[in-house]
Motif scaffolding. Structure first.
Motif, mmCIF file in Angstrom:
data_model
loop_
_atom_site.group_PDB
_atom_site.id
_atom_site.type_symbol
_atom_site.label_atom_id
_atom_site.label_comp_id
_atom_site.label_asym_id
_atom_site.label_seq_id
_atom_site.Cartn_x
_atom_site.Cartn_y
_atom_site.Cartn_z
ATOM 1 N N HIS A 60 0.838 -1.209 0.000
ATOM 2 C CA HIS A 60 0.000 0.000 0.000
ATOM 3 C C HIS A 60 0.869 1.253 0.000
ATOM 4 O O HIS A 60 0.629 2.194 -0.773
ATOM 5 C CB HIS A 60 -0.915 -0.017 1.223
ATOM 6 C CG HIS A 60 -1.685 1.241 1.444
ATOM 7 N ND1 HIS A 60 -2.695 1.669 0.601
ATOM 8 C CD2 HIS A 60 -1.585 2.192 2.426
ATOM 9 C CE1 HIS A 60 -3.191 2.815 1.051
ATOM 10 N NE2 HIS A 60 -2.538 3.152 2.149
ATOM 11 N N ASP A 61 1.903 1.271 0.833
ATOM 12 C CA ASP A 61 2.751 2.461 0.972
ATOM 13 C C ASP A 61 3.538 2.779 -0.292
ATOM 14 O O ASP A 61 3.786 3.945 -0.594
ATOM 15 C CB ASP A 61 3.721 2.277 2.145
ATOM 16 C CG ASP A 61 3.009 2.271 3.493
ATOM 17 O OD1 ASP A 61 1.840 2.712 3.550
ATOM 18 O OD2 ASP A 61 3.617 1.815 4.485
ATOM 19 N N CYS A 62 3.924 1.741 -1.041
ATOM 20 C CA CYS A 62 4.712 2.000 -2.256
ATOM 21 C C CYS A 62 3.835 2.171 -3.492
ATOM 22 O O CYS A 62 4.337 2.506 -4.570
ATOM 23 C CB CYS A 62 5.739 0.895 -2.483
ATOM 24 S SG CYS A 62 5.068 -0.670 -3.078
ATOM 25 N N GLY A 63 2.532 1.936 -3.357
ATOM 26 C CA GLY A 63 1.616 2.119 -4.482
ATOM 27 C C GLY A 63 1.343 0.867 -5.287
ATOM 28 O O GLY A 63 0.517 0.878 -6.201
ATOM 29 N N ALA A 64 2.006 -0.238 -4.937
ATOM 30 C CA ALA A 64 1.829 -1.468 -5.707
ATOM 31 C C ALA A 64 0.483 -2.125 -5.457
ATOM 32 O O ALA A 64 -0.050 -2.815 -6.327
ATOM 33 C CB ALA A 64 2.953 -2.454 -5.383
ATOM 34 N N LEU A 65 -0.086 -1.923 -4.270
ATOM 35 C CA LEU A 65 -1.346 -2.586 -3.928
ATOM 36 C C LEU A 65 -2.457 -2.180 -4.893
ATOM 37 O O LEU A 65 -3.297 -3.003 -5.270
ATOM 38 C CB LEU A 65 -1.748 -2.246 -2.487
ATOM 39 C CG LEU A 65 -2.891 -3.081 -1.885
ATOM 40 C CD1 LEU A 65 -2.478 -4.540 -1.744
ATOM 41 C CD2 LEU A 65 -3.307 -2.520 -0.525
ATOM 42 N N ALA A 66 -2.468 -0.929 -5.305
ATOM 43 C CA ALA A 66 -3.509 -0.424 -6.205
ATOM 44 C C ALA A 66 -3.464 -1.117 -7.565
ATOM 45 O O ALA A 66 -4.488 -1.222 -8.248
ATOM 46 C CB ALA A 66 -3.362 1.085 -6.384
ATOM 47 N N ILE A 67 -2.296 -1.599 -7.943
ATOM 48 C CA ILE A 67 -2.140 -2.265 -9.236
ATOM 49 C C ILE A 67 -2.342 -3.767 -9.108
ATOM 50 O O ILE A 67 -3.024 -4.384 -9.929
ATOM 51 C CB ILE A 67 -0.744 -1.970 -9.820
ATOM 52 C CG1 ILE A 67 -0.599 -0.457 -10.062
ATOM 53 C CG2 ILE A 67 -0.506 -2.748 -11.104
ATOM 54 C CD1 ILE A 67 0.793 -0.025 -10.426
ATOM 55 N N ILE A 68 -1.780 -4.354 -8.058
ATOM 56 C CA ILE A 68 -1.847 -5.799 -7.892
ATOM 57 C C ILE A 68 -3.201 -6.240 -7.343
ATOM 58 O O ILE A 68 -3.822 -7.166 -7.849
ATOM 59 C CB ILE A 68 -0.731 -6.290 -6.945
ATOM 60 C CG1 ILE A 68 0.633 -5.858 -7.458
ATOM 61 C CG2 ILE A 68 -0.774 -7.812 -6.826
ATOM 62 C CD1 ILE A 68 1.756 -6.142 -6.482
ATOM 63 N N PHE A 69 -3.662 -5.560 -6.288
ATOM 64 C CA PHE A 69 -4.919 -5.920 -5.630
ATOM 65 C C PHE A 69 -5.801 -4.684 -5.462
ATOM 66 O O PHE A 69 -6.010 -4.198 -4.343
ATOM 67 C CB PHE A 69 -4.653 -6.543 -4.259
ATOM 68 C CG PHE A 69 -3.720 -7.710 -4.280
ATOM 69 C CD1 PHE A 69 -3.985 -8.819 -5.073
ATOM 70 C CD2 PHE A 69 -2.572 -7.715 -3.510
ATOM 71 C CE1 PHE A 69 -3.116 -9.903 -5.104
ATOM 72 C CE2 PHE A 69 -1.703 -8.794 -3.519
ATOM 73 C CZ PHE A 69 -1.972 -9.894 -4.330
ATOM 74 N N PRO A 70 -6.328 -4.146 -6.562
ATOM 75 C CA PRO A 70 -7.117 -2.910 -6.481
ATOM 76 C C PRO A 70 -8.334 -3.019 -5.571
ATOM 77 O O PRO A 70 -8.718 -2.037 -4.923
ATOM 78 C CB PRO A 70 -7.512 -2.644 -7.939
ATOM 79 C CG PRO A 70 -7.362 -3.963 -8.640
ATOM 80 C CD PRO A 70 -6.229 -4.644 -7.944
ATOM 81 N N ALA A 71 -8.950 -4.203 -5.504
ATOM 82 C CA ALA A 71 -10.131 -4.364 -4.648
ATOM 83 C C ALA A 71 -9.777 -4.166 -3.180
ATOM 84 O O ALA A 71 -10.607 -3.689 -2.390
ATOM 85 C CB ALA A 71 -10.746 -5.750 -4.853
ATOM 86 N N LEU A 72 -8.559 -4.508 -2.813
ATOM 87 C CA LEU A 72 -8.099 -4.312 -1.442
ATOM 88 C C LEU A 72 -7.710 -2.855 -1.205
ATOM 89 O O LEU A 72 -8.025 -2.275 -0.163
ATOM 90 C CB LEU A 72 -6.910 -5.234 -1.172
ATOM 91 C CG LEU A 72 -6.536 -5.532 0.277
ATOM 92 C CD1 LEU A 72 -7.731 -6.048 1.057
ATOM 93 C CD2 LEU A 72 -5.397 -6.538 0.319
ATOM 94 N N GLU A 73 -7.049 -2.266 -2.168
ATOM 95 C CA GLU A 73 -6.642 -0.861 -2.068
ATOM 96 C C GLU A 73 -7.848 0.052 -1.897
ATOM 97 O O GLU A 73 -7.797 1.044 -1.152
ATOM 98 C CB GLU A 73 -5.847 -0.463 -3.319
ATOM 99 C CG GLU A 73 -5.470 1.009 -3.402
ATOM 100 C CD GLU A 73 -4.464 1.433 -2.346
ATOM 101 O OE1 GLU A 73 -4.471 2.629 -1.966
ATOM 102 O OE2 GLU A 73 -3.680 0.580 -1.884
ATOM 103 N N ARG A 74 -8.953 -0.273 -2.559
ATOM 104 C CA ARG A 74 -10.150 0.580 -2.496
ATOM 105 C C ARG A 74 -10.741 0.686 -1.096
ATOM 106 O O ARG A 74 -11.506 1.610 -0.811
ATOM 107 C CB ARG A 74 -11.228 0.056 -3.453
ATOM 108 C CG ARG A 74 -10.993 0.373 -4.915
ATOM 109 C CD ARG A 74 -12.253 0.149 -5.735
ATOM 110 N NE ARG A 74 -12.661 -1.248 -5.741
ATOM 111 C CZ ARG A 74 -12.350 -2.117 -6.709
ATOM 112 N NH1 ARG A 74 -11.606 -1.735 -7.731
ATOM 113 N NH2 ARG A 74 -12.775 -3.368 -6.648
ATOM 114 N N LEU A 75 -10.402 -0.257 -0.215
ATOM 115 C CA LEU A 75 -10.969 -0.244 1.135
ATOM 116 C C LEU A 75 -10.406 0.891 1.988
ATOM 117 O O LEU A 75 -11.072 1.382 2.899
ATOM 118 C CB LEU A 75 -10.705 -1.577 1.839
ATOM 119 C CG LEU A 75 -11.404 -2.810 1.254
ATOM 120 C CD1 LEU A 75 -10.963 -4.068 1.991
ATOM 121 C CD2 LEU A 75 -12.922 -2.663 1.332
#
Length: 415
Positions: free
Chosen positions: A204-219
């Motif tokens: 999440h902190d490096c921005g990778a979560l939004a690309i790899i697991f966007p459904a999780l990032e949206r929370l």
């Protein structure tokens, strides 16, 4: 006369790192400097490497890789060209590794070789990249996040310069080239670490979560009702649930289900915040999509879908009627899959305890549903058949007996 120097063997990587940390060493990997594939074969080593020469020791079966360098030729995990030669030095081989704490070596006599200050970073509890070559392999972002999850209890953090480099890699599009199987491989390993929530936090902190697991990032940033969720933020709640699951079980399947149980809340329209009515079925659909994208094994997927769909009903089970309890047990296939049902209950308990101020609150729903399942298991279908019932009538009578047993349980609970 030319003197032929005998090849040298060095213990490398995780074995050296964990030995210095006083942790159990699982695998011992070696690097061989000054050897050719032909020489290794002559010594009885068995080749197993596909991309570059790796051999198994004839006695210990430990891996011995020829010292190598690598060159980036394309995006992604497979975009490398490897070079092995008797002239490649140990320092050159170590330079291509991801983190300084993984770039130490040890001679056969036990002398530490540490050209990139890995021991200092172990002492300072830092996860720091060895060189700018780190940016050439997006898998290293996942590995750093996984090491953060493993060593967070020891106080390890990601070095600021490494976090900045990871953020730049995300912005440059390297993460988009990750192979689905490798993403799942790293996540599955992270789920078995001490603090898997840290794996998600680093991504999440490096921005990778939004690309790899966007459904999780949206929370993250999505609010919930403070009366039920004092932590408010759905993303924070999810991480708390994951860590609560780690206290309750070491089973990575349950931990994964805990992680993805609330994905649907990320799609709730802002006009409906902080309520998330009906998020369960949306969560289930998102879990299915996630598992298909990353080819998650079916036993992970089935449990995660079950938790996403039914966690709300499990939470409310103490107020359900006997017929509603029967429907819950049947819908979750509890009678045929009792072990999976127990895993569902553990994930639901983690969901309840993964809230600010509720970490140590009792969860009587788990015990109650265990009793409910046991009560139904005592119903003997053969007795129903002996009474002459056939076909659909057997199922109807079976459910009727279940209801009677559960009514008795409900009365007992209230007395």
């Amino acid at each position: 006369m030319k003197i032929i120097q005998k090849p040298s063997f060095y213990l490398v990587g995780g074995a050296v790192r964990d030995q210095l940390l006083g942790r159990h060493v699982k695998d011992r990997d070696w690097v061989v400097v000054g050897a050719s594939p032909e020489w290794m074969l002559e010594q009885g080593f068995r080749p197993v490497g596909k991309d570059f020469p790796v051999f198994l020791h004839p006695d210990t079966q430990e891996e011995y890789a020829l010292a190598r360098t690598e060159r980036k030729t394309a995006k992604g995990y497979h975009g490398f060209q490897f070079y092995t030669d008797t002239t490649v030095t140990l320092e050159q081989d170590l330079a291509r590794r991801d983190l300084t704490i993984n770039a130490m070596a040890q001679t056969e006599s036990g002398v530490l070789i540490d050209p990139y200050q890995g021991l200092d970073d172990l002492t300072n509890k830092l996860l720091r990249h060895v060189s700018s070559a780190f940016a050439e392999d997006p898998v290293r972002i996942l590995r750093v996040a996984r090491f953060a999850a493993r060593y967070a209890p020891l106080g390890f953090t990601v070095a600021p310069e490494t976090m900045h480099l990871m953020q730049a890699m995300v912005q440059n599009g390297e993460v988009a080239a990750l192979v689905p199987e490798r993403v799942w491989q790293e996540m599955e390993q992270a789920l078995s670490e001490s603090m898997p929530a840290r794996f998600i936090e680093v991504l999440h902190d490096c921005g990778a979560l939004a690309i790899i697991f966007p459904a999780l990032e949206r929370l993250f940033g999505v609010p919930q009702k403070a009366e039920f969720h004092p932590e408010i933020d759905c993303g924070i709640h999810t991480l708390m649930v994951l860590q609560a699951a780690c206290i309750l079980t070491t089973d990575p399947k349950v931990r994964f289900a805990a992680l993805v149980h609330d994905l649907g809340k990320g799609l709730t329209p802002q006009t409906l915040w902080p309520a998330h009515t009906g998020h369960e079925l949306i969560s289930k659909q998102l879990v299915t999509e996630w598992c298909e994208r990353y080819r998650v094994p079916s036993h992970y997927q089935q449990l995660a879908e079950l938790v996403a769909e039914f966690h709300g009903q499990v939470h409310k089970c103490l107020s359900l009627s006997a017929s509603e309890l029967v429907q819950l047990l049947v819908s979750t296939d509890a009678l045929r899959r009792p072990e999976r049902f127990e895993a569902l209950l553990i994930a639901c308990e983690a969901d309840s305890k993964g809230r600010l101020g509720f970490e140590h609150t009792l969860y009587p729903q788990r015990h109650f549903l265990q009793q409910a399942l046991y009560s139904c298991q005592q119903v003997n279908v053969q007795n129903i058949i002996r009474q002459g019932f056939k076909g659909e009538a057997i199922r109807q009578q079976l459910y009727l007996h279940y209801e009677q047993a559960l009514n008795a349980l409900i009365v007992e609970q209230k007395s």
